[in-house]
Design a protein around this motif. Structure first.
Motif, short mmCIF file in Angstrom:
data_model
loop_
_atom_site.label_atom_id
_atom_site.label_comp_id
_atom_site.label_asym_id
_atom_site.label_seq_id
_atom_site.Cartn_x
_atom_site.Cartn_y
_atom_site.Cartn_z
N UNK A 182 0.85 -1.20 0.00
CA UNK A 182 0.00 0.00 0.00
C UNK A 182 0.88 1.25 0.00
N UNK A 183 1.95 1.21 0.81
CA UNK A 183 2.83 2.37 0.89
C UNK A 183 3.67 2.52 -0.38
N UNK A 184 3.95 1.41 -1.06
CA UNK A 184 4.63 1.52 -2.35
C UNK A 184 3.79 2.35 -3.32
N UNK A 185 2.47 2.21 -3.17
CA UNK A 185 1.57 2.95 -4.06
C UNK A 185 1.59 4.45 -3.84
N UNK A 186 2.22 4.89 -2.75
CA UNK A 186 2.30 6.33 -2.47
C UNK A 186 3.49 6.99 -3.15
N UNK A 187 4.37 6.18 -3.72
CA UNK A 187 5.60 6.73 -4.31
C UNK A 187 5.31 7.54 -5.58
N UNK A 188 6.00 8.65 -5.73
CA UNK A 188 5.96 9.41 -6.98
C UNK A 188 6.85 8.73 -8.00
N UNK A 189 6.28 8.26 -9.10
CA UNK A 189 7.06 7.57 -10.12
C UNK A 189 7.84 8.57 -10.97
N UNK A 190 9.08 8.21 -11.29
CA UNK A 190 9.95 9.09 -12.08
C UNK A 190 9.41 9.28 -13.49
N UNK A 191 9.43 10.54 -13.95
CA UNK A 191 9.03 10.85 -15.33
C UNK A 191 10.11 11.73 -15.97
N UNK A 192 10.55 11.36 -17.17
CA UNK A 192 11.55 12.14 -17.89
C UNK A 192 11.31 11.97 -19.39
N UNK A 193 12.30 12.31 -20.21
CA UNK A 193 12.15 12.22 -21.66
C UNK A 193 11.87 10.79 -22.12
N UNK A 194 12.43 9.81 -21.40
CA UNK A 194 12.17 8.41 -21.77
C UNK A 194 10.71 8.06 -21.56
N UNK A 195 10.08 8.65 -20.55
CA UNK A 195 8.67 8.40 -20.29
C UNK A 195 7.83 8.78 -21.50
N UNK A 196 8.08 9.99 -22.04
CA UNK A 196 7.33 10.45 -23.22
C UNK A 196 7.63 9.58 -24.44
N UNK A 197 8.90 9.25 -24.63
CA UNK A 197 9.29 8.43 -25.78
C UNK A 197 8.59 7.07 -25.73
N UNK A 198 8.60 6.45 -24.56
CA UNK A 198 7.99 5.12 -24.41
C UNK A 198 6.49 5.18 -24.66
N UNK A 199 5.86 6.22 -24.16
CA UNK A 199 4.41 6.38 -24.33
C UNK A 199 4.03 6.53 -25.81
N UNK A 200 4.81 7.32 -26.53
CA UNK A 200 4.52 7.54 -27.95
C UNK A 200 4.69 6.26 -28.77
N UNK A 201 5.72 5.49 -28.43
CA UNK A 201 5.94 4.21 -29.13
C UNK A 201 4.78 3.25 -28.86
N UNK A 202 4.38 3.15 -27.58
CA UNK A 202 3.30 2.23 -27.23
C UNK A 202 1.98 2.63 -27.89
N UNK A 203 1.78 3.91 -28.11
CA UNK A 203 0.56 4.38 -28.77
C UNK A 203 0.43 3.82 -30.18
N UNK A 204 1.57 3.60 -30.83
CA UNK A 204 1.56 3.12 -32.21
C UNK A 204 1.48 1.59 -32.32
N UNK A 205 1.61 0.91 -31.17
CA UNK A 205 1.56 -0.55 -31.18
C UNK A 205 0.10 -0.99 -31.25
#
Length: 364
Positions: A182-205
């Motif tokens: 439950x406490x793991x769920x409170x963590x702020x997940x890291x977001x950077x340029x790789x986050x955007x890149x990965x999201x855009x690739x997955x959108x095209x899959x």
């Protein structure tokens, strides 16, 4: 099992142990401090806590034992070093007998009677009869006869107690795991340029290929994790050096390590990468890994659970063993990390996240 007759002895220490285990556990206000045996008398010192500690001394005389009933008489009681008149002792005896009736204790003719058969109900599947008693040299001797014990029933009872203990232990472990996740769920997940890149690739899959895509992203996700760990101030410096080497070496086109170098010289790029991945997934605290992992946590758990099995089938196994000894000695000198729980954030900032399957906290 049946035994015809046996003589057993009780010392002051034995009686003290019985008082603490059988009486103090049921009457937490009572504390026994000393027991003395002399001339058919048992003298007990202790205290009763009701707002304040009230010290007392009680002297009990053993009168007789007949038909498995032990007869006692309270001869003297001192509370706060003040003697108590006998009529008050009689009243106290009656009161004590009423409260202890379930243990076979009754009061009659100014004497306390202990029904041993009823008292033994506290110890099921056992029967015995006290035939005679003798007290000398500070030892109480009891001659017992007709001793019977249902061993099978006692073992079954012990088995039930063990099962209950194991069940409670499992429930407590499950509760701790649930709270940790439950406490793991409170963590702020890291977001950077790789986050955007990965999201855009997955959108095209295509939709029907997305499950395959998450496995295809394991390698780039591992590199993103390694880079983010390099930037994290909580990660030990020597671990950053190892991460830089194991994840950077496969990217170098030239073979910079001569084959003559022990262990490393015979390693291929993939084996070194497997070693580095196994090391960080088992060494870095789980909350830090979760915070910097870009993919699904279920995929991270899958890799974490299986990376060591892969290492064991590659030359990385040797490197893992060699560096494991080095790291173990370094950790004895100075630990690199706190326990996993130390890297969890406060309860107030709740951010739900998919935590299936469960991560187990490591208490380093």
């Amino acid at each position: 099992m049946r035994v015809t007759s046996v003589t057993t002895t009780l010392s002051a220490e034995d009686i003290m142990y019985d008082l603490k285990t059988l009486v103090e556990t049921k009457v937490p206000e009572l504390t026994f401090k000393d027991v003395k045996l002399e001339d058919n008398f048992i003298q007990i010192e202790g205290s009763f806590k009701k707002i304040i500690n009230i010290p007392f001394l009680a002297k009990v005389r053993i009168l007789s034992v007949f038909n498995n009933i032990l007869t006692l008489k309270i001869e003297r009681i001192k509370v706060l070093k003040v003697g108590i008149p006998k009529f008050i002792l009689n009243i106290a005896s009656k009161t004590a007998a009423k409260k202890a009736s379930e243990m076979g204790l009754t009061y009659e003719n100014k004497a306390l009677s202990v029904n041993i058969d009823e008292a033994l109900q506290q110890v099921p599947h056992v029967h015995l009869e006290v035939e005679h008693f003798l007290m000398e040299n500070g030892i109480l001797s009891l001659r017992l006869k007709g001793i019977e014990a249902d061993i099978d029933a006692m073992q079954e009872e012990a088995g039930k107690d063990q099962e209950e203990e194991e069940r409670l232990k499992r429930e407590e472990e499950e509760r701790k795991l649930a709270e940790f996740n439950r406490k793991l769920g409170l963590l702020d997940r890291t977001e950077d340029s790789y986050t955007d890149f990965r999201y855009k690739i997955l959108e095209k899959v295509p939709y029907d290929k997305k499950n395959l895509a998450k496995y295809a992203f394991i390698l780039p996700d591992m590199y993103a994790l390694a880079l983010r760990l390099m930037k994290d101030k909580r990660v030990a410096k020597r671990d950053k050096v190892l991460i830089a080497f194991t994840f950077g070496y496969p990217l170098v086109p030239a073979d910079i390590i001569p084959s003559k170098v022990p262990v490393l010289g015979k390693m291929d790029d993939l084996a070194i990468l497997f070693f580095g991945s196994s090391y960080i997934l088992n060494k870095i605290p789980v909350p830090i890994l979760v915070q910097h992992w870009q993919g699904e946590l279920a995929t991270l758990k899958l890799v974490q659970d299986n990376i060591q099995k892969i290492v064991n089938f590659t030359p990385a196994k040797t490197l893992n063993q060699v560096y494991g000894l080095i790291d173990e000695n370094l950790e004895k000198r100075r630990k690199s990390y706190l326990s996993d729980e130390a890297y969890l954030i406060p309860d107030e900032e709740v951010k739900p996240v998919d935590l299936d399957p469960i991560f187990e906290p490591a208490l380093k």
